[in-house]
Structures are given as structure tokens and as C-alpha cells.
Design a protein around this motif. Structure first.
Motif, short mmCIF file in Angstrom:
data_model
loop_
_atom_site.label_atom_id
_atom_site.label_comp_id
_atom_site.label_asym_id
_atom_site.label_seq_id
_atom_site.Cartn_x
_atom_site.Cartn_y
_atom_site.Cartn_z
N UNK A 167 1.41 -18.92 -6.14
CA UNK A 167 0.82 -17.52 -5.85
C UNK A 167 1.49 -16.83 -4.96
N UNK A 168 2.91 -17.34 -4.53
CA UNK A 168 3.55 -16.26 -3.43
C UNK A 168 3.66 -15.07 -3.72
N UNK A 169 3.39 -14.39 -2.77
CA UNK A 169 3.78 -12.88 -2.73
C UNK A 169 4.55 -12.39 -1.77
N UNK A 170 5.33 -11.55 -2.07
CA UNK A 170 6.08 -10.81 -1.08
C UNK A 170 5.29 -9.79 -0.15
N UNK A 171 4.06 -9.57 -0.69
CA UNK A 171 3.43 -8.29 -0.17
C UNK A 171 2.67 -8.43 0.96
N UNK A 172 2.71 -7.57 1.86
CA UNK A 172 1.81 -7.42 3.06
C UNK A 172 0.26 -7.51 2.65
N UNK A 173 -0.51 -8.11 3.48
CA UNK A 173 -2.04 -8.15 3.08
C UNK A 173 -2.42 -6.85 2.51
N UNK A 174 -2.24 -5.83 3.43
CA UNK A 174 -3.17 -4.51 3.15
C UNK A 174 -2.54 -4.03 1.67
N UNK A 175 -1.26 -4.18 1.38
CA UNK A 175 -0.67 -3.67 0.10
C UNK A 175 -1.13 -4.36 -0.96
N UNK A 176 -1.22 -5.74 -0.84
CA UNK A 176 -1.66 -6.83 -1.87
C UNK A 176 -3.10 -6.17 -2.09
N UNK A 177 -3.94 -6.03 -1.13
CA UNK A 177 -5.40 -5.70 -1.22
C UNK A 177 -5.38 -4.29 -2.21
N UNK A 178 -4.62 -3.49 -1.64
CA UNK A 178 -4.76 -2.01 -2.33
C UNK A 178 -4.34 -2.21 -3.80
N UNK A 179 -3.34 -2.88 -3.96
CA UNK A 179 -2.96 -3.31 -5.49
C UNK A 179 -4.05 -3.97 -6.29
N UNK A 180 -4.53 -5.11 -5.72
CA UNK A 180 -5.83 -5.52 -6.37
C UNK A 180 -7.10 -4.72 -6.74
N UNK A 181 -7.12 -3.81 -5.86
CA UNK A 181 -7.96 -2.83 -6.16
C UNK A 181 -7.92 -1.75 -7.10
N UNK A 182 -6.58 -1.26 -7.07
CA UNK A 182 -6.05 -0.14 -7.81
C UNK A 182 -6.09 -0.89 -9.42
N UNK A 183 -5.59 -2.26 -9.56
CA UNK A 183 -5.39 -2.82 -10.91
C UNK A 183 -7.06 -3.08 -11.44
N UNK A 184 -8.00 -2.98 -10.65
CA UNK A 184 -9.41 -3.16 -11.11
C UNK A 184 -9.99 -4.52 -10.69
N UNK A 185 -9.55 -5.30 -10.03
CA UNK A 185 -9.96 -6.56 -9.45
C UNK A 185 -11.39 -6.36 -8.72
N UNK A 186 -12.20 -7.09 -8.79
CA UNK A 186 -13.52 -6.97 -7.93
C UNK A 186 -13.43 -7.44 -6.47
N UNK A 187 -12.33 -8.24 -6.33
CA UNK A 187 -12.05 -8.82 -4.90
C UNK A 187 -10.73 -9.66 -4.75
N UNK A 188 -10.63 -10.26 -3.73
CA UNK A 188 -9.14 -11.11 -3.58
C UNK A 188 -10.02 -12.37 -2.85
N UNK A 189 -9.09 -13.42 -3.08
CA UNK A 189 -9.29 -14.71 -2.07
C UNK A 189 -7.97 -14.99 -1.57
N UNK A 190 -8.05 -15.55 -0.33
CA UNK A 190 -6.99 -15.50 0.60
C UNK A 190 -6.79 -17.07 0.87
N UNK A 191 -5.30 -17.41 1.01
CA UNK A 191 -4.86 -18.85 1.51
C UNK A 191 -4.23 -18.06 2.85
#
Ligand code: LER
Ligand code: MN
Length: 272
Positions: free
Chosen positions: A17-41
Motif C-alpha cells: 500500500x505504498x502511496x506517494x501522496x501526502x496525508x491531506x491529499x490522500x484523505x481528500x482523495x479517499x473522501x472524493x472517491x466515496x470511502x467511509x474512512x481511512x486507516x493509517x500505518x
């Protein structure tokens, strides 16, 4: 069931699950796609800051569903099965910090996967299991006090030295005997270790605290050869009402993998 997107913290040495996105950007993307939440390592205690994580998700109208603990082994080399009691103490304290972070982020679950470590040649399985149970017991009491649940994840033999199946996790969780210590199943690991992933889900039944979806190749569900239909039916039959986190390789890019995985998971969990 709610769906969450598993996010690593930029710079993480975790292999999935490597992601190049900074956390605020990744969280905004998850919300925009319709996820109910995120979990974080996380990468370390306080990185990312749990209160900040809560604020970022709240701003997007989503939740923090879980905090992962794998970084404790991956970034710091601390595990529950190390023969050195001081190392186990430090690993235990680090997992307790994840419980505190979960409370601050209002996440209901802390997952316990690869932090149990690989089995060293000079350590017997029995020794490692008793150390693991003692660490879990310590963290489990702390989790209960903080209103958080630990989720012990059976992990495949190549990534963890012990507890590869739901049956082994049940033995462990029953020996610890705390309601705050449950089980997490991950379809990627079940595909390697279980005779029948759907039966394993039913065995975990009331102990189920969290679920990870990834396909046979760790890619988005639907992009490999795991048969998700019977697993989704088993989750419904078990009355599982928690979150399903997509812990997937974000290839060819975060957005395409996260979108395809979400659409597939939603469809399969609805039974259509
Ligand atoms: C690793 O393969 C995994 O599934 C994680 O959830 C374990 O910490
Ligand atoms: Mn997992």
C-alpha cells in the motif's frame, strides 16, 4: 459494512500500500472517491499526529477506522517475539502508544500484524507464543481502558513467524481472554494459508474486529484471483458490522486502484 482505504505515511518502509501522496491529499482523495474512512500505518508515534488525522478526516466527512502497528517492526525492528525482554517491552509500549493514537484519532481498532515478528532460529514456537500472549495481554488491558479494540491478524508465513491462520489466532485470542482483543482477517493472507477463506471468516465469527481486502497479488480486489463472493457471504452470515479496509498496492496509480477496489468491494459486499 463501511469501507476504508489503507494509507501508508509518505517515506514508509512498509512493503504494501505504498502511496506517494501526502496525508491531506490522500484523505481528500479517499473522501472524493466515496470511502467511509481511512486507516493509517504511521512511521512513528506522532507521525502522523493523531489529532491532526482526526481533524483532516472530519473536514472531509470521513473517519479514521484503524491504526496499524507494522511500522514498529518495519521501521524500528521491535517485535513481540524477540528473545530480549527489553525489546519486547519497547514493542509493547509502542503498541500501547498506537492505542493512545487510536483514541485521539477516534479510531475503534488497532491492528496487530507483522509486529509479532519473524521466528528467530534460537527461539521455539512455544516461547514465542507465550511472549506474544503476554504482550497482547498487556496491550489488551490498555486498549480496554482506552475504549479501543486490538485486532490480531493472521499473516502469511513469509511475513510473520507465527499465527498464520484464523484457527491459530483463535487459540491465541482465547488464551488471552479479553474482549478488547479480537481477530482481523485479510483476504491476501487467507488466500495463502487457509483451506477455505469463507470457513475461516465463519470460524472467526464473533471475534472479528476488522477485515482487510486485497486480491491474491495484493492488488485491488477484482484484479487477482481471490473468489470474494463466498468471503462476502460469510461476513454477512457472521453478522460482521465493522469496517473493511482495502490494504492494496496502489498501482498503476493511487486513484485508479482505490476507485476500482472500492467499486468492486461495494458490489461484492452488497451481494450483487
Ligand atoms: C501485511 O501483509 C499486512 O497484511 C498488514 O496488515 C500487517 O501488519
Ligand atoms: Mn492486512
Amino acid at each position: 459494512m463501511k469501507l476504508s482505504l489503507y494509507l501508508t505515511t509518505p517515506g514508509s518502509r512498509f512493503w504494501a500500500a505504498q502511496s506517494p501522496l501526502a496525508m491531506p491529499e490522500a484523505i481528500a482523495l479517499a473522501a472524493r472517491l466515496g470511502y467511509d474512512g481511512v486507516e493509517v500505518m504511521p512511521r512513528d508515534a506522532g507521525d502522523p499526529d493523531p489529532a491532526e488525522l482526526r481533524a483532516l478526516t472530519a473536514r472531509q466527512g470521513i473517519e479514521v477506522m484503524a491504526i496499524a502497528t507494522g511500522y514498529i517492526a518495519v521501521e524500528h525492528g521491535l517485535t513481540f517475539s524477540d528473545p530480549d525482554p527489553l525489546v519486547r517491552r519497547r514493542a509493547t509500549d509502542a503498541v500501547r502508544s498506537c492505542v493512545d493514537a487510536a483514541r485521539l484519532a477516534e479510531a475503534p481498532v488497532v491492528s496487530v500484524g507483522v509486529v509479532r515478528g519473524k521466528l528467530r532460529g534460537d527461539v521455539t514456537r512455544e516461547e514465542a507464543l507465550s511472549w506474544l500472549a503476554a504482550c497482547l495481554c498487556d496491550c489488551g488491558h490498555h486498549a480496554a481502558a482506552q475504549g479501543v479494540r486490538l485486532a490480531v491478524e493472521p499473516v502469511n508465513r513469509y511475513e510473520a513467524g507465527l499465527v498464520h491462520t484464523v484457527e491459530e489466532a483463535l487459540d491465541l485470542v482465547e488464551s488471552v481472554g479479553l474482549p478488547s482483543v479480537g481477530i482481523q482477517v485479510d483476504t491476501f493472507h487467507m488466500n495463502i494459508e487457509e483451506r477455505s477463506p469463507a470457513e475461516a471468516v465463519l470460524r472467526a465469527g464473533p471475534h472479528l474486529a476488522h477485515v482487510h481486502f486485497a486480491d491474491s497479488n495484493r492488488r485491488a480486489p477484482g484484479w487477482g484471483h481471490v473468489d470474494f463472493g463466498p468471503i462476502a457471504s460469510a461476513l454477512r452470515e457472521a453478522g460482521y458490522a465493522g469496517a473493511v479496509g482495502l490494504e492494496i498496492d496502489l498501482d498503476p496509480d493511487v486513484e485508479s486502484a482505490a476507485r476500482a477496489g472500492l467499486e468492486f468491494a461495494r458490489r461484492i459486499l452488497e451481494g450483487s
